[in-house]
Design a protein around this motif. Sequence first.
Motif, PDB file in Angstrom:
ATOM      1  N   LEU A 194      -8.574  12.171  -2.113  1.00  0.00           N
ATOM      2  CA  LEU A 194      -8.154  10.978  -2.850  1.00  0.00           C
ATOM      3  C   LEU A 194      -8.021  11.295  -4.334  1.00  0.00           C
ATOM      4  CD1 LEU A 194     -10.279   8.077  -1.303  1.00  0.00           C
ATOM      5  CD2 LEU A 194      -8.024   8.904  -0.635  1.00  0.00           C
TER       6      LEU A 194
ATOM      7  N   TYR B 271     -17.765  13.547  -6.277  1.00  0.00           N
ATOM      8  CA  TYR B 271     -16.306  13.667  -6.295  1.00  0.00           C
ATOM      9  C   TYR B 271     -15.860  14.916  -7.054  1.00  0.00           C
ATOM     10  CZ  TYR B 271     -11.506  11.776  -6.997  1.00  0.00           C
ATOM     11  OH  TYR B 271     -10.149  11.567  -7.027  1.00  0.00           O
TER      12      TYR B 271
ATOM     13  N   GLU C  76      -8.961   0.556   0.851  1.00  0.00           N
ATOM     14  CA  GLU C  76      -7.705   1.060   0.295  1.00  0.00           C
ATOM     15  C   GLU C  76      -6.549   0.254   0.878  1.00  0.00           C
ATOM     16  OE1 GLU C  76      -6.460   5.491  -0.189  1.00  0.00           O
ATOM     17  OE2 GLU C  76      -5.626   4.763   1.718  1.00  0.00           O
TER      18      GLU C  76
ATOM     19  N   ILE D 293     -14.176   2.187   4.275  1.00  0.00           N
ATOM     20  CA  ILE D 293     -15.277   3.123   4.486  1.00  0.00           C
ATOM     21  C   ILE D 293     -16.558   2.517   3.923  1.00  0.00           C
ATOM     22  CG2 ILE D 293     -16.151   5.452   4.031  1.00  0.00           C
ATOM     23  CD1 ILE D 293     -13.138   6.087   3.227  1.00  0.00           C
TER      24      ILE D 293
ATOM     25  N   THR E 196     -15.567   1.268   0.306  1.00  0.00           N
ATOM     26  CA  THR E 196     -14.227   1.537  -0.205  1.00  0.00           C
ATOM     27  C   THR E 196     -13.207   0.832   0.678  1.00  0.00           C
ATOM     28  OG1 THR E 196     -14.929   3.771  -0.851  1.00  0.00           O
ATOM     29  CG2 THR E 196     -12.560   3.363  -0.707  1.00  0.00           C
TER      30      THR E 196
ATOM     31  N   HIS F  66     -17.159  12.265   0.015  1.00  0.00           N
ATOM     32  CA  HIS F  66     -16.201  11.920   1.064  1.00  0.00           C
ATOM     33  C   HIS F  66     -14.793  11.780   0.485  1.00  0.00           C
ATOM     34  CE1 HIS F  66     -14.967  10.592   4.982  1.00  0.00           C
ATOM     35  NE2 HIS F  66     -14.424   9.502   4.454  1.00  0.00           N
ATOM     36  N   TRP F  67     -14.675  11.114  -0.653  1.00  0.00           N
ATOM     37  CA  TRP F  67     -13.361  10.988  -1.290  1.00  0.00           C
ATOM     38  C   TRP F  67     -12.766  12.360  -1.573  1.00  0.00           C
ATOM     39  CZ3 TRP F  67     -13.648   6.794  -5.695  1.00  0.00           C
ATOM     40  CH2 TRP F  67     -13.847   5.530  -5.109  1.00  0.00           C
ATOM     41  N   ARG F  68     -13.613  13.284  -2.069  1.00  0.00           N
ATOM     42  CA  ARG F  68     -13.133  14.645  -2.365  1.00  0.00           C
ATOM     43  C   ARG F  68     -12.622  15.292  -1.077  1.00  0.00           C
ATOM     44  NH1 ARG F  68     -17.382  18.185  -5.081  1.00  0.00           N
ATOM     45  NH2 ARG F  68     -18.268  18.006  -3.013  1.00  0.00           N
ATOM     46  N   SER F  69     -13.353  15.118   0.047  1.00  0.00           N
ATOM     47  CA  SER F  69     -12.928  15.715   1.320  1.00  0.00           C
ATOM     48  C   SER F  69     -11.607  15.121   1.815  1.00  0.00           C
ATOM     49  CB  SER F  69     -14.012  15.555   2.388  1.00  0.00           C
ATOM     50  OG  SER F  69     -14.043  14.231   2.899  1.00  0.00           O
ATOM     51  N   LEU F  70     -11.339  13.872   1.448  1.00  0.00           N
ATOM     52  CA  LEU F  70     -10.084  13.217   1.844  1.00  0.00           C
ATOM     53  C   LEU F  70      -8.935  13.541   0.888  1.00  0.00           C
ATOM     54  CD1 LEU F  70     -11.448   9.646   2.696  1.00  0.00           C
ATOM     55  CD2 LEU F  70     -10.728  11.412   4.313  1.00  0.00           C
TER      56      LEU F  70
ATOM     57  N   ARG G 278      -7.537   1.848   4.769  1.00  0.00           N
ATOM     58  CA  ARG G 278      -8.822   2.534   4.887  1.00  0.00           C
ATOM     59  C   ARG G 278      -9.939   1.558   4.501  1.00  0.00           C
ATOM     60  NH1 ARG G 278      -8.659   8.151   3.981  1.00  0.00           N
ATOM     61  NH2 ARG G 278      -6.799   7.889   2.722  1.00  0.00           N
TER      62      ARG G 278
ATOM     63  N   THR H 132      -7.244   1.120  -4.498  1.00  0.00           N
ATOM     64  CA  THR H 132      -8.525   1.390  -3.852  1.00  0.00           C
ATOM     65  C   THR H 132      -9.582   0.552  -4.550  1.00  0.00           C
ATOM     66  OG1 THR H 132      -7.831   3.640  -3.326  1.00  0.00           O
ATOM     67  CG2 THR H 132     -10.200   3.184  -3.255  1.00  0.00           C
TER      68      THR H 132
END
Length: 180
Positions: free
Chosen positions: A46, A70, A145, A166, A143, A40-44, A164, A5
């Motif tokens: 990652l 995060y 990935e 973003i 981001t 957003h990363w936390r929601s995904l 990905r 990433t």
Amino acid sequence: MKTLTLLRHAKSGWDDTVARDFDRPLNGKGKRAAEAVGKHWRSLGLVFDHVVASPAVRVGETIAHLQTGYGTDLAPVVDRRIYLASAMTLLDVIHGLPESADRVLMVGHNPGLEDLVLMLVPDDTADDGLRDTVEEKFPTASTAEMTFDGAWADVAANGATLTRFIRPRDLDPALGPDQD
């Protein structure tokens, strides 16, 4: 499979009167964008088992604000080679990543990060236009990935899949260009 990433540092303040580019801090929009990306990363969901970053002030501040959103300390390893590095230098860093790490985050600068994605991801890939979007522009706090088969030492041109991409404006239009 390995996952890399890439995160470009958040928007820095050109109005700040620092003597060196290296010392430029984030501006307000950059701080907000880094925190939004972290949320957003936390929601995904990652996760990373190794983080490597440029030593520039704006990268350190990006990571600090990212961690706020995060909710996890990323504990980056600072690598001086990443500061304003070319795609080839970044590839050298990738080749030296620990094989025990399967999910790596690299935080750095453009144009090196964008050039790295364009070098590693084939032109004719079926990625729903993600590569084309990267080629248009890899904005601050964005981001990318990518996944690879094999070892870090074997990562080569056209060997990645872009999974990905973003941009902060994808999360909040107020974080887009020309917004304060």
